[in-house]
Design an enzyme around this catalytic site. Structure first.
Site, PDB file in Angstrom:
ATOM      1  N   HIS A  19       0.856  -1.198   0.000  1.00 39.73           N
ATOM      2  CA  HIS A  19       0.000   0.000   0.000  1.00 39.73           C
ATOM      3  C   HIS A  19       0.885   1.239   0.000  1.00 39.73           C
ATOM      4  CE1 HIS A  19       0.768   0.602   4.260  1.00 39.73           C
ATOM      5  NE2 HIS A  19       0.200  -0.561   4.573  1.00 39.73           N
ATOM      6  N   HIS A  22       3.862   1.553   2.518  1.00 36.78           N
ATOM      7  CA  HIS A  22       5.097   0.854   2.162  1.00 36.78           C
ATOM      8  C   HIS A  22       5.860   1.661   1.113  1.00 36.78           C
ATOM      9  CE1 HIS A  22       2.312  -2.692   3.094  1.00 36.78           C
ATOM     10  NE2 HIS A  22       3.230  -2.761   4.041  1.00 36.78           N
ATOM     11  N   CYS A 129      -3.456 -18.702  20.605  1.00 35.78           N
ATOM     12  CA  CYS A 129      -4.749 -19.034  19.999  1.00 35.78           C
ATOM     13  C   CYS A 129      -4.549 -20.252  19.118  1.00 35.78           C
ATOM     14  CB  CYS A 129      -5.310 -17.878  19.177  1.00 35.78           C
ATOM     15  SG  CYS A 129      -6.772 -18.369  18.212  1.00 35.78           S
ATOM     16  N   CYS A 132      -5.423 -19.645  15.384  1.00 32.17           N
ATOM     17  CA  CYS A 132      -4.435 -18.831  14.660  1.00 32.17           C
ATOM     18  C   CYS A 132      -3.067 -19.509  14.641  1.00 32.17           C
ATOM     19  CB  CYS A 132      -4.245 -17.465  15.329  1.00 32.17           C
ATOM     20  SG  CYS A 132      -5.702 -16.438  15.396  1.00 32.17           S
ATOM     21  N   CYS A 146      -9.061 -14.073  21.583  1.00 28.78           N
ATOM     22  CA  CYS A 146      -8.339 -13.835  20.345  1.00 28.78           C
ATOM     23  C   CYS A 146      -9.093 -12.791  19.501  1.00 28.78           C
ATOM     24  CB  CYS A 146      -8.224 -15.145  19.566  1.00 28.78           C
ATOM     25  SG  CYS A 146      -7.811 -14.897  17.831  1.00 28.78           S
ATOM     26  N   HIS A 149     -10.540 -14.760  16.213  1.00 25.45           N
ATOM     27  CA  HIS A 149     -11.532 -15.804  16.364  1.00 25.45           C
ATOM     28  C   HIS A 149     -12.502 -15.560  17.516  1.00 25.45           C
ATOM     29  CE1 HIS A 149      -8.248 -17.702  14.089  1.00 25.45           C
ATOM     30  NE2 HIS A 149      -9.225 -18.328  13.479  1.00 25.45           N
ATOM     31  N   LYS A 297      -5.202   6.266  10.543  1.00 21.43           N
ATOM     32  CA  LYS A 297      -4.227   5.343  10.016  1.00 21.43           C
ATOM     33  C   LYS A 297      -4.921   4.394   9.037  1.00 21.43           C
ATOM     34  CE  LYS A 297      -0.873   1.963  11.538  1.00 21.43           C
ATOM     35  NZ  LYS A 297      -0.513   0.995  12.575  1.00 21.43           N
ATOM     36  N   LYS A 300      -6.676  -2.370   7.181  1.00 25.46           N
ATOM     37  CA  LYS A 300      -7.248  -3.380   6.285  1.00 25.46           C
ATOM     38  C   LYS A 300      -8.741  -3.510   6.517  1.00 25.46           C
ATOM     39  CE  LYS A 300      -3.085  -6.178   6.084  1.00 25.46           C
ATOM     40  NZ  LYS A 300      -2.435  -7.343   6.678  1.00 25.46           N
TER      41      LYS A 300
END
Length: 511
Positions: A19, A22, A129, A132, A146, A149, A297, A300
């Site tokens: 993105h 980076h 977790c 994960c 978690c 999850h 910020k 995602k």
RNA sequence: GGCGGCGUAGCUCAGAGGCAGAGCAAGCGGCUCAUAAUCGCUGUGUCGGUGGUUCGAGUCCACCCGCCGCUACCA
């Protein structure tokens, strides 16, 4: 003996999608590298990808391929971005390369054998977790569960090796006391000092719970975990453990660039790791801010991550590079918005530099058959040479202090002054008087010469646009062979040069 | 909780004791070589709030409000 300016970016994780954050780091690194090349220095600009770890191993399993195949598939998506952004790195490291695995093994071995037990076996205890297959810090959890999850995590114990970071508190403090420039900007330096003063905890450097990594040389049941693998890339590429002569010319790195989220690893872990191995720390760690979208910020989950191509396709690569470097004070967080990018593009690039080139070349074509006329020796250039010299001085001063935005801004003072100068001297009017051809010519010479200098000054930031200015001015000597400060000295443009007016340098963008 | 940063013109930000600044946006005028370009002129803003120091405070001090970063700890 050290003779190379060495600048690095972090190595990126190829499972992620690139993105603009980076890209911000990589563009900045490229501009710094190009600036130093322009000064005639030997430069080494390193970037790469961080290709080990559980997340990649699991992504590969999910795709039904081995991890190697998976990273081979993902990694080109990053290089493609750097290519489109004109990032001219000198080396690209992949942590899965044999040269890197060898360097990591050497560094680990050197620390392991340093006689101070800086690497020791211990028990890592963490909140795990099962879904994960990941450990979480307490602050990552949501209500004790978690975050992905939403299920309870378990307290798990695993045998690991640890690095004795706690032993390096005083040496790190001493190092930063003697080298105040070694962590920048100032606000980040203060944070680092306060972290170190607050006491350091040893950190775990190996895992047995997954296998996609570099085995520890003395205990191959363990693979190296994260930092001893990733950070080491900076010395791998410099020839650590494989080419002492090269290593001597390159190391210590002049500047490690990164966003502020991985400052601590670079400014605390990394120098301590090097000290433990008897290697000098890098000269400077430079943490820039975040790119904010809508004041927040990028994230995602909120889908605010922007891929560089979305902007390059619309604005072009030069405008892209210019915008982020000019708009945001290097080191501070900065807001990205489509509107401000359009504004910058039109005001500075299209109306400013682009239009200036266009009007000067148009007048040369109309009155001098496109040939650069001679300066007349009567001072028709006015204060332009003095302004150019002043701009160069400030440009270099700002670059030296990593004030990238101000360095670029300094060049625009010259753009503004030349536009002003043209209105004052009215060469389009003067040229109509047959008795004043020399004067008109001298004025246009001065404007064209200023454009030549501008092409040199913008070349680290906008290599493509600089080349197009150079080409339209018709200069024979290659732009890539220009060196500061000589190339910015007044009078470099040869009278008689045949200019070639081309497409608009930066077409205006409506929205 | 501790340490630190930020809050200044519509927007982005600079200024760190001495007459409130820049760029962009907006308005008016000039010019017409140029990409509806460019040049000039136009800013009365509780400088987040309150109180203090000072001849004089965006600037120094204290407290408060609002954001943010680092860090610690509790759960």
């Amino acid at each position: 003996m050290k003779d190379t300016f060495y600048v690095t970016t972090p190595i990126y994780y190829p499972n992620d999608v690139p993105h603009i954050g980076h890209a911000y780091t990589s563009v900045a690194a490229d501009i710094i590298a190009r600036y130093h090349r322009l000064r005639g220095e030997r430069v080494f600009h390193l970037t790469g990808t961080d290709e080990h770890g559980l997340k990649l191993q699991r992504a590969a399993e999910a795709a039904g391929v081995d991890p190697r195949t998976w990273v081979d598939r993902m990694e080109p998506r990053w290089r493609e971005v750097w290519s489109r952004l004109d990032i001219a790195y000198d080396d690209y490291i992949r942590t899965t390369e044999p040269r890197h695995e060898a360097a990591v093994a050497q560094l680990l071995q050197a620390v392991y054998e340093n006689g101070r037990d800086d690497i020791y076996p211990g028990i890592y205890e963490g909140l795990y977790c099962v879904s994960c297959e990941l450990y979480y810090g307490e602050s990552d959890l949501e209500g004790g569960n978690c975050p992905i999850h939403g299920r309870p995590v378990e307290l798990l114990r695993e045998e690991n090796y640890f690095f004795r970071l706690s032993a390096y508190r005083d040496r790190l403090l001493e190092h930063y006391e003697h080298h105040p420039e070694a962590v920048q900007p100032e606000v980040r330096r203060n944070e680092v000092l306060s972290v170190i003063r607050g006491g350091l905890q040893d950190f775990s450097i190996s895992r047995t719970s997954f296998h996609w990594g570099i085995p520890l040389p003395w205990d191959p049941r363990h693979v190296c975990y994260v930092w001893f693998d990733a950070l080491t890339n900076y010395i791998t590429a410099a020839g650590y453990g494989s080419d002492p002569e090269r290593f001597g010319r390159m190391w210590p790195a002049d500047v490690h660039l990164m966003a502020k989220d991985i400052l601590r690893q670079h400014a605390v872990y990394w120098p301590a790791m090097l000290m433990a191995a008897g290697v000098e720390p890098a000269r400077q760690v430079w943490a820039h801010g975040y790119l904010l979208v809508g004041g927040e910020k990028m994230s995602k989950t909120k889908l605010t991550g922007i891929h560089p191509f979305e902007l390059i396709d619309h604005f072009g690569v030069d405008s892209y590079r210019y915008y982020f470097m000019r708009e945001i004070q290097f080191g501070q967080d900065g807001n990205f918005s489509w509107e401000s990018m359009v504004e910058r593009h039109n005001a500075d690039l299209a109306n400013g530099l682009g239009n200036l080139l266009s009007r000067v070349l148009a007048m040369l074509a109309a009155s001098f058959e496109g040939r650069v006329p001679p300066p007349d020796g009567t001072g028709a250039e006015g204060d332009l040479p003095a302004v150019a010299a002043d701009v160069l001085g400030r440009y270099e001063g700002h670059f030296g202090r990593m004030e990238l935005s101000s360095a670029v801004g300094a060049a625009w003072d010259l753009v503004g002054r030349v536009n002003q100068y043209l209105v004052e001297r009215e060469p389009w009017k003067v040229a109509r008087d047959p008795a004043r051809q020399e004067e008109a010519g001298a004025v246009l010479y001065a404007a064209a010469e200023a454009l030549r200098i501008l092409a040199v000054l913008i070349s680290p930031v906008m290599p493509g646009a600089a080349a197009r200015v150079w080409e339209q001015l018709g200069i024979a000597a290659p732009l890539g062979a220009q060196r500061l400060p000589e190339a910015a000295a007044w009078g470099g443009l040869a009278p008689g040069t045949v200019t070639r007016r081309g497409e608009a340098l930066f077409p205006r963008i409506d929205a």
